[in-house]
Design a protein around this motif. Sequence first.
Motif, PDB file in Angstrom:
ATOM      1  N   ALA A  32       0.829  -1.206   0.000  1.00 44.24           N
ATOM      2  CA  ALA A  32       0.000   0.000   0.000  1.00 44.24           C
ATOM      3  C   ALA A  32       0.868   1.263   0.000  1.00 44.24           C
ATOM      4  CB  ALA A  32      -0.917  -0.009   1.220  1.00 44.24           C
ATOM      5  N   ALA A  33       1.933   1.248   0.839  1.00 43.99           N
ATOM      6  CA  ALA A  33       2.826   2.410   0.886  1.00 43.99           C
ATOM      7  C   ALA A  33       3.572   2.566  -0.430  1.00 43.99           C
ATOM      8  CB  ALA A  33       3.809   2.256   2.042  1.00 43.99           C
ATOM      9  N   GLU A  34       3.973   1.436  -1.008  1.00 46.67           N
ATOM     10  CA  GLU A  34       4.657   1.489  -2.297  1.00 46.67           C
ATOM     11  C   GLU A  34       3.751   2.086  -3.361  1.00 46.67           C
ATOM     12  OE1 GLU A  34       6.131  -1.756  -5.570  1.00 46.67           O
ATOM     13  OE2 GLU A  34       6.552  -2.188  -3.468  1.00 46.67           O
ATOM     14  N   GLN A  35       2.478   1.663  -3.340  1.00 48.94           N
ATOM     15  CA  GLN A  35       1.523   2.192  -4.306  1.00 48.94           C
ATOM     16  C   GLN A  35       1.337   3.699  -4.126  1.00 48.94           C
ATOM     17  OE1 GLN A  35       0.149   0.626  -6.828  1.00 48.94           O
ATOM     18  NE2 GLN A  35      -0.858   2.519  -7.475  1.00 48.94           N
ATOM     19  N   ALA A  36       1.297   4.142  -2.863  1.00 50.54           N
ATOM     20  CA  ALA A  36       1.130   5.571  -2.597  1.00 50.54           C
ATOM     21  C   ALA A  36       2.342   6.363  -3.084  1.00 50.54           C
ATOM     22  CB  ALA A  36       0.917   5.798  -1.096  1.00 50.54           C
ATOM     23  N   LEU A  37       3.542   5.800  -2.899  1.00 51.58           N
ATOM     24  CA  LEU A  37       4.761   6.475  -3.350  1.00 51.58           C
ATOM     25  C   LEU A  37       4.745   6.676  -4.860  1.00 51.58           C
ATOM     26  CD1 LEU A  37       7.486   4.690  -1.190  1.00 51.58           C
ATOM     27  CD2 LEU A  37       6.796   7.080  -1.042  1.00 51.58           C
TER      28      LEU A  37
ATOM     29  N   GLU B  17       2.036  11.866 -10.047  1.00 52.90           N
ATOM     30  CA  GLU B  17       1.484  13.218 -10.044  1.00 52.90           C
ATOM     31  C   GLU B  17       2.574  14.250 -10.315  1.00 52.90           C
ATOM     32  OE1 GLU B  17      -0.461  13.758  -6.337  1.00 52.90           O
ATOM     33  OE2 GLU B  17      -2.020  12.249  -6.711  1.00 52.90           O
ATOM     34  N   LEU B  18       3.744  14.072  -9.725  1.00 54.87           N
ATOM     35  CA  LEU B  18       4.853  14.996  -9.970  1.00 54.87           C
ATOM     36  C   LEU B  18       5.271  14.973 -11.441  1.00 54.87           C
ATOM     37  CD1 LEU B  18       7.087  14.304  -6.818  1.00 54.87           C
ATOM     38  CD2 LEU B  18       5.769  16.380  -7.296  1.00 54.87           C
ATOM     39  N   LEU B  19       5.320  13.775 -12.018  1.00 54.19           N
ATOM     40  CA  LEU B  19       5.718  13.653 -13.422  1.00 54.19           C
ATOM     41  C   LEU B  19       4.664  14.265 -14.345  1.00 54.19           C
ATOM     42  CD1 LEU B  19       7.197  10.050 -13.289  1.00 54.19           C
ATOM     43  CD2 LEU B  19       8.475  12.128 -13.857  1.00 54.19           C
ATOM     44  N   GLU B  20       3.394  14.070 -14.022  1.00 53.13           N
ATOM     45  CA  GLU B  20       2.335  14.669 -14.825  1.00 53.13           C
ATOM     46  C   GLU B  20       2.423  16.193 -14.790  1.00 53.13           C
ATOM     47  OE1 GLU B  20      -0.929  13.284 -16.635  1.00 53.13           O
ATOM     48  OE2 GLU B  20       1.062  12.494 -17.107  1.00 53.13           O
ATOM     49  N   SER B  21       2.705  16.718 -13.597  1.00 57.82           N
ATOM     50  CA  SER B  21       2.859  18.165 -13.479  1.00 57.82           C
ATOM     51  C   SER B  21       4.048  18.648 -14.286  1.00 57.82           C
ATOM     52  CB  SER B  21       3.021  18.549 -12.007  1.00 57.82           C
ATOM     53  OG  SER B  21       3.311  19.919 -11.857  1.00 57.82           O
ATOM     54  N   TYR B  22       5.120  17.868 -14.262  1.00 61.54           N
ATOM     55  CA  TYR B  22       6.328  18.224 -15.005  1.00 61.54           C
ATOM     56  C   TYR B  22       6.054  18.219 -16.511  1.00 61.54           C
ATOM     57  CZ  TYR B  22      11.025  17.650 -16.971  1.00 61.54           C
ATOM     58  OH  TYR B  22      12.179  17.787 -17.712  1.00 61.54           O
ATOM     59  N   ARG B  23       5.341  17.195 -16.967  1.00 65.91           N
ATOM     60  CA  ARG B  23       5.035  17.120 -18.398  1.00 65.91           C
ATOM     61  C   ARG B  23       4.076  18.230 -18.805  1.00 65.91           C
ATOM     62  NH1 ARG B  23       5.488  11.246 -17.396  1.00 65.91           N
ATOM     63  NH2 ARG B  23       3.323  11.184 -16.644  1.00 65.91           N
ATOM     64  N   GLY B  24       3.172  18.570 -17.911  1.00 66.70           N
ATOM     65  CA  GLY B  24       2.207  19.606 -18.243  1.00 66.70           C
ATOM     66  C   GLY B  24       2.831  20.968 -18.401  1.00 66.70           C
ATOM     67  N   THR B  25       3.918  21.228 -17.690  1.00 63.67           N
ATOM     68  CA  THR B  25       4.582  22.526 -17.834  1.00 63.67           C
ATOM     69  C   THR B  25       5.359  22.632 -19.129  1.00 63.67           C
ATOM     70  OG1 THR B  25       6.534  21.724 -16.635  1.00 63.67           O
ATOM     71  CG2 THR B  25       4.794  22.784 -15.340  1.00 63.67           C
TER      72      THR B  25
ATOM     73  N   ASP C  29       5.978   7.273 -17.360  1.00 60.69           N
ATOM     74  CA  ASP C  29       6.663   7.592 -16.107  1.00 60.69           C
ATOM     75  C   ASP C  29       8.057   6.970 -16.088  1.00 60.69           C
ATOM     76  OD1 ASP C  29       4.472   8.966 -15.272  1.00 60.69           O
ATOM     77  OD2 ASP C  29       3.827   7.502 -13.763  1.00 60.69           O
ATOM     78  N   ALA C  30       8.144   5.696 -16.501  1.00 59.39           N
ATOM     79  CA  ALA C  30       9.434   4.993 -16.489  1.00 59.39           C
ATOM     80  C   ALA C  30      10.427   5.687 -17.418  1.00 59.39           C
ATOM     81  CB  ALA C  30       9.239   3.536 -16.900  1.00 59.39           C
TER      82      ALA C  30
END
Length: 787
Positions: free
Chosen positions: A279-284, A290-298, A390-391
Amino acid sequence: MNSKSTPDNIVDINGRLGMKHGVDISALVTGLRARAVKRLPAFLGEVLDKADNTLFDFVQRADGSLNHQEYFDAMRELRRQRPQIEQRFQNYFVDAFGAYERRLPVRIDLENSTKPAPGELSLVSEDELEEQLSARMVAVAISRGLGPALHQLNRRLSALIGGVEIDDENSPVGPSYIAQGFRKSLDGCEVSVRVKVLLFKLYERELQRLLPAFYVDMNKALIESGVLPEIRHTVARRPGAPSPRSASNESTGEEGDYPGYQPPPQREYGEPQSQVSPAAEQALFSTLHELLESYRGTRAGRAPGAAPGAKTPESAIGGMGETLPLRPLSPNEMLSVLSLYQNDLPESVSAAIDDPDQSLSQRLKQELLTGAERLGLDPNTSRMSAADEDAIDLVGMLFEVLLEERDFHTDTRRTISRLIVPFIKVAMLDRRMFLQKSHPARKLLNSLAEACEGNSGEAPQDRELLDRVRRTVDRLSVEFNEDVAIFETLEQEFREFIEQHRRRIALAERRAAEAQRGKERLEFARSAASAELGRRLEVHADLAPAIDSFLRRYWVHHITLMGLREGHDAPKYQAALSAGDALLGAWMEARERRQFSETSFSSLRPMLEPVLQSAGCVGNAADEVLQSLFAALSPRAASPEIQQQLAVSVERNAPPADSPTLAATVRSDDAEAEAEPDPLAGLEFEASDVERIRKMPVGTWVQFFDEDGNSQPAKLSWQSPISNRLLFVNRRGLRYCVASAEELAAMIGAKRLIIRQNDAAFEHAMNQVLGRLRANSAAGSGKGAQE
């Protein structure tokens, strides 16, 4: 010894071992020693026989070169010294068994076989290093090839003497003793290190053939005496080696709801696969996504997986006008596309690596979509899954940081860049690579980066290391077929190879520390000697020239050496100070009484002679100096002309003014000596940075930057207990910088120095990537709030 005379302790040990009561353990040890002393020297004899033939072959192939005489001389020396070589070899094992029988086996450390005294450092010559490394390689080869037999023999030898721990390094017939015994046997031979290395290789090769039967015989002798006969042959699996479990027992489905994730087949590392719960791994990974999506969106408003710069919508128009959803490429399709570029990167990707204005991950995704079209997939109806994108982004950004911050030469950059596609594959197959420090892909990248950084291939060893890196990358490119096990295999092989290189670096680092320590001890001794002289000259400002010259040239030299050799609290150092004080006392007495007797000088002479001897002034030269001093103390030598002549006589036999121990203490005129500038004058630094630097542990890596912005990694190797200055060495273990904490803090303030939190290539680059993603996300949030 019969059963009636057997000591009680032997009976107790016999009982524990399962041996028959009355068996004499001392006699059993003697029998083992007899076997070893008979068989091992016989092995050495075979090696020396073959060495003679081998060297003769080298002589014939040398064709009159300089090596021709070298090999010929070695043949003659080995023939002449052979009885002594064999005797030294035999005595070495007799002594080893003696220590073993006394239950005090000596441990042989082949990596530091020329250890300095406690608290001291000592230089090891290149020849000694080559011998040390050669002996180490012999021991490693024996341990690797005969591990099971050695394990059984060590356990039995341990049990035989009451449970004292016996391993490969303290067993009297173990790999370390067999390697070191050969090295010690050659100590008296005047042969070149090139020949010795050749002999070690021959010795290693012959032992691979001869030792197995010897170890079997030793084990058999102990078994027949009842020493742990129940030990069975076992093969220990290396930590991280592939598990023998079948593929049918492995999970083949996806884990959690992370799209496209597949656990690697048949994998089991030396540590638990993950230190966090699923569960923690999935959350990480959800946060990371989300960080990568934000990065790609910029960067561009586009759908995930679309080609950079393309205006691809979330759907495409079919031939009849209907809306068709974009289909994510399956894992197998993505791996097939990646395989197109596994051996050779596209030119556009190689260009992006060298162009800081281009995004490596964006260029990779563009080329992968082009590759999908080559495989017959329609790029207008296909896209990458979020997990695959992401990868690619993570690996692309990781290699951007790695190639940007590490000091790789041009050819090395090309070699390291060939790892990009295999690492994208690993990220798709096993995303736990980003979580586990023990993951073989991470460990391999760290080892390869360590071998390449700062390595220009100037030395033969460095070129050999770079060649091994290239061969490792070649194998990975050719053999990686979606089984991550190849990373583990290559990492273990490369790690074994690089250990010798690491030992060379450690030796160079130790030399750098010792050289700096010696320099600072000399500076401290000089400073102390100069201070002692200065205090006395303040009181005695009108000394006779001969006495003044003696104090400056001989006495300062003497107390400097005594401070270095004995320490400033030692009796000999105090005696050296007393000699100067006695001479000054004699001068005061001569001035007050207007006379100075030979009797008084006779009592002074024994104190002055050691001062002269330490400067190499002995015999007639010493007598001349002493006579000049006596004359200078006499009232009859009051005229300046006579005193000057006496000073010249003293100077004639003095050590040179540029002697290492005199260069900083001898002054022609102390009044003209300039005060040394304050090294901290003009420096601007933060007290918190000074404190941070002082708390840095040895082994911390930092990054220095020159005026042009070029960076150089360096490691904190040693901190001086005298000056508190810090010594930094480069990747080759050579001195790079010595500075105080204040000077380093000023460099931090001037953006000329940063402290690395983690120097492992993968971990450091990953931290930098996460920092950039968080900074981008924070900047985007701030901009959105303003709008």
